[in-house]
Design a protein around this motif. Sequence first.
Motif, short mmCIF file in Angstrom:
data_model
loop_
_atom_site.label_atom_id
_atom_site.label_comp_id
_atom_site.label_asym_id
_atom_site.label_seq_id
_atom_site.Cartn_x
_atom_site.Cartn_y
_atom_site.Cartn_z
N VAL A 101 1.20 -1.17 -0.12
CA VAL A 101 -0.13 -0.23 0.01
C VAL A 101 0.70 1.48 -0.32
CG1 VAL A 101 -1.70 1.63 1.28
CG2 VAL A 101 -1.68 -0.99 0.89
N VAL A 102 1.99 1.27 1.19
CA VAL A 102 2.53 2.55 1.09
C VAL A 102 3.33 2.40 -0.37
CG1 VAL A 102 4.60 3.70 2.47
CG2 VAL A 102 3.41 1.93 3.63
N MET A 103 4.21 1.24 -0.99
CA MET A 103 5.22 1.89 -2.47
C MET A 103 3.67 2.65 -3.48
SD MET A 103 6.43 -1.41 -4.15
CE MET A 103 5.31 -2.42 -4.52
N ARG A 104 2.89 1.70 -3.10
CA ARG A 104 1.32 2.01 -4.61
C ARG A 104 1.37 3.97 -4.20
NH1 ARG A 104 -4.22 -0.74 -6.02
NH2 ARG A 104 -4.60 0.29 -7.83
N VAL A 105 0.96 4.16 -2.75
CA VAL A 105 1.00 5.60 -2.66
C VAL A 105 2.56 6.18 -3.15
CG1 VAL A 105 0.62 6.64 -0.26
CG2 VAL A 105 -1.15 5.25 -0.64
N CYS A 106 2.89 5.49 -2.97
CA CYS A 106 4.26 6.71 -2.92
C CYS A 106 4.48 6.55 -4.87
CB CYS A 106 5.65 5.94 -3.21
SG CYS A 106 6.33 6.34 -1.18
N PHE A 107 4.28 5.93 -5.20
CA PHE A 107 4.00 5.16 -6.69
C PHE A 107 3.12 6.79 -7.49
CE2 PHE A 107 1.61 4.94 -11.09
CZ PHE A 107 3.27 3.93 -12.21
N TYR A 108 2.46 6.72 -6.77
CA TYR A 108 1.08 7.69 -7.48
C TYR A 108 1.37 9.82 -7.32
CZ TYR A 108 -2.42 4.51 -8.82
OH TYR A 108 -2.95 3.64 -9.52
N ALA A 109 2.48 9.84 -5.77
CA ALA A 109 2.68 11.06 -5.46
C ALA A 109 3.97 11.41 -6.10
CB ALA A 109 3.12 10.90 -3.96
N SER A 110 4.76 10.39 -6.90
CA SER A 110 6.27 10.17 -7.65
C SER A 110 5.08 11.45 -8.34
CB SER A 110 6.58 9.64 -8.21
OG SER A 110 6.50 7.96 -8.08
N ASN A 111 4.32 10.51 -9.43
CA ASN A 111 3.54 10.67 -10.78
C ASN A 111 2.92 12.32 -10.32
OD1 ASN A 111 4.00 8.89 -12.23
ND2 ASN A 111 2.46 7.45 -11.44
N LEU A 112 2.01 12.15 -9.04
CA LEU A 112 1.87 13.95 -9.35
C LEU A 112 3.07 15.17 -9.23
CD1 LEU A 112 -1.02 13.53 -6.39
CD2 LEU A 112 -1.75 13.72 -9.35
N LEU A 113 3.83 14.83 -8.70
CA LEU A 113 5.05 15.29 -8.12
C LEU A 113 5.38 15.64 -9.72
CD1 LEU A 113 7.25 17.06 -6.75
CD2 LEU A 113 8.53 14.74 -6.65
N CYS A 114 5.69 14.69 -10.47
CA CYS A 114 5.94 14.91 -11.96
C CYS A 114 4.87 15.71 -13.00
CB CYS A 114 6.73 13.46 -12.70
SG CYS A 114 7.63 13.03 -11.90
N LEU A 115 4.42 15.61 -12.71
CA LEU A 115 3.48 16.02 -13.49
C LEU A 115 2.68 17.59 -13.04
CD1 LEU A 115 0.38 13.70 -13.28
CD2 LEU A 115 1.65 15.27 -15.76
N SER A 116 3.07 18.17 -11.98
CA SER A 116 3.76 18.73 -11.78
C SER A 116 4.50 19.81 -12.11
CB SER A 116 3.34 19.11 -9.92
OG SER A 116 4.65 18.79 -9.17
N LEU A 117 5.47 19.25 -11.71
CA LEU A 117 7.02 20.04 -12.33
C LEU A 117 7.02 20.10 -13.72
CD1 LEU A 117 9.40 18.26 -10.11
CD2 LEU A 117 8.71 20.55 -9.72
N CYS A 118 6.14 19.78 -14.85
CA CYS A 118 6.25 19.86 -15.93
C CYS A 118 6.29 20.70 -16.60
CB CYS A 118 5.69 18.47 -16.97
SG CYS A 118 6.18 17.20 -16.36
N ARG A 119 6.67 21.26 -17.71
CA ARG A 119 5.35 23.02 -17.76
C ARG A 119 5.15 22.59 -18.95
NH1 ARG A 119 9.60 27.67 -17.20
NH2 ARG A 119 9.72 27.93 -15.04
N PHE A 120 3.81 23.25 -19.03
CA PHE A 120 3.66 22.47 -21.08
C PHE A 120 3.18 24.19 -21.32
CE2 PHE A 120 1.38 19.76 -17.87
CZ PHE A 120 1.81 19.40 -18.01
N SER A 121 3.47 23.82 -23.04
CA SER A 121 4.15 25.02 -22.95
C SER A 121 2.27 25.36 -24.54
CB SER A 121 5.23 25.72 -24.06
OG SER A 121 5.70 24.00 -24.95
#
Length: 121
Positions: A101-121
């Motif tokens: 469960v912790v591994m899955r939560v971390c996976f989703y959190a890392s995906n959210l972090l990556c999406l929040s750091l991406c710049r859309f032009s």
Amino acid sequence: MVKHWRVDREEKYEIVEKWFLKDLEMIDGKEADTDNPYFDMHFHKVYNMEAYSCASKYTFARTLNKLNAMYLKKDFKIVNFDDTYLNDDSIWSSSNRDFLVVMRVCFYASNLLCLSLCRFS
């Protein structure tokens, strides 16, 4: 049903009541969406039960289901339980469930972090 108590450092157990699996008609987990240890066992009479924890309630239901499948092959109902945690073929039914469960939560959190750091032009 076993009564449990502790005297000093010694633990005591007393069998209070016995039931046969063949007489069990249904196990009702009461609320599948909440984390609670309460459930009902339906025999000729309904018994209100409290497990040590929600995890032990699911373990008990899985054990009864396995015993029934191995020996009786009787059709009894398990209702108001989350099927994800009842089935053995589920990844979440393993003994290291907390880690998964912790591994899955971390996976989703890392995906959210990556999406929040991406710049859309």
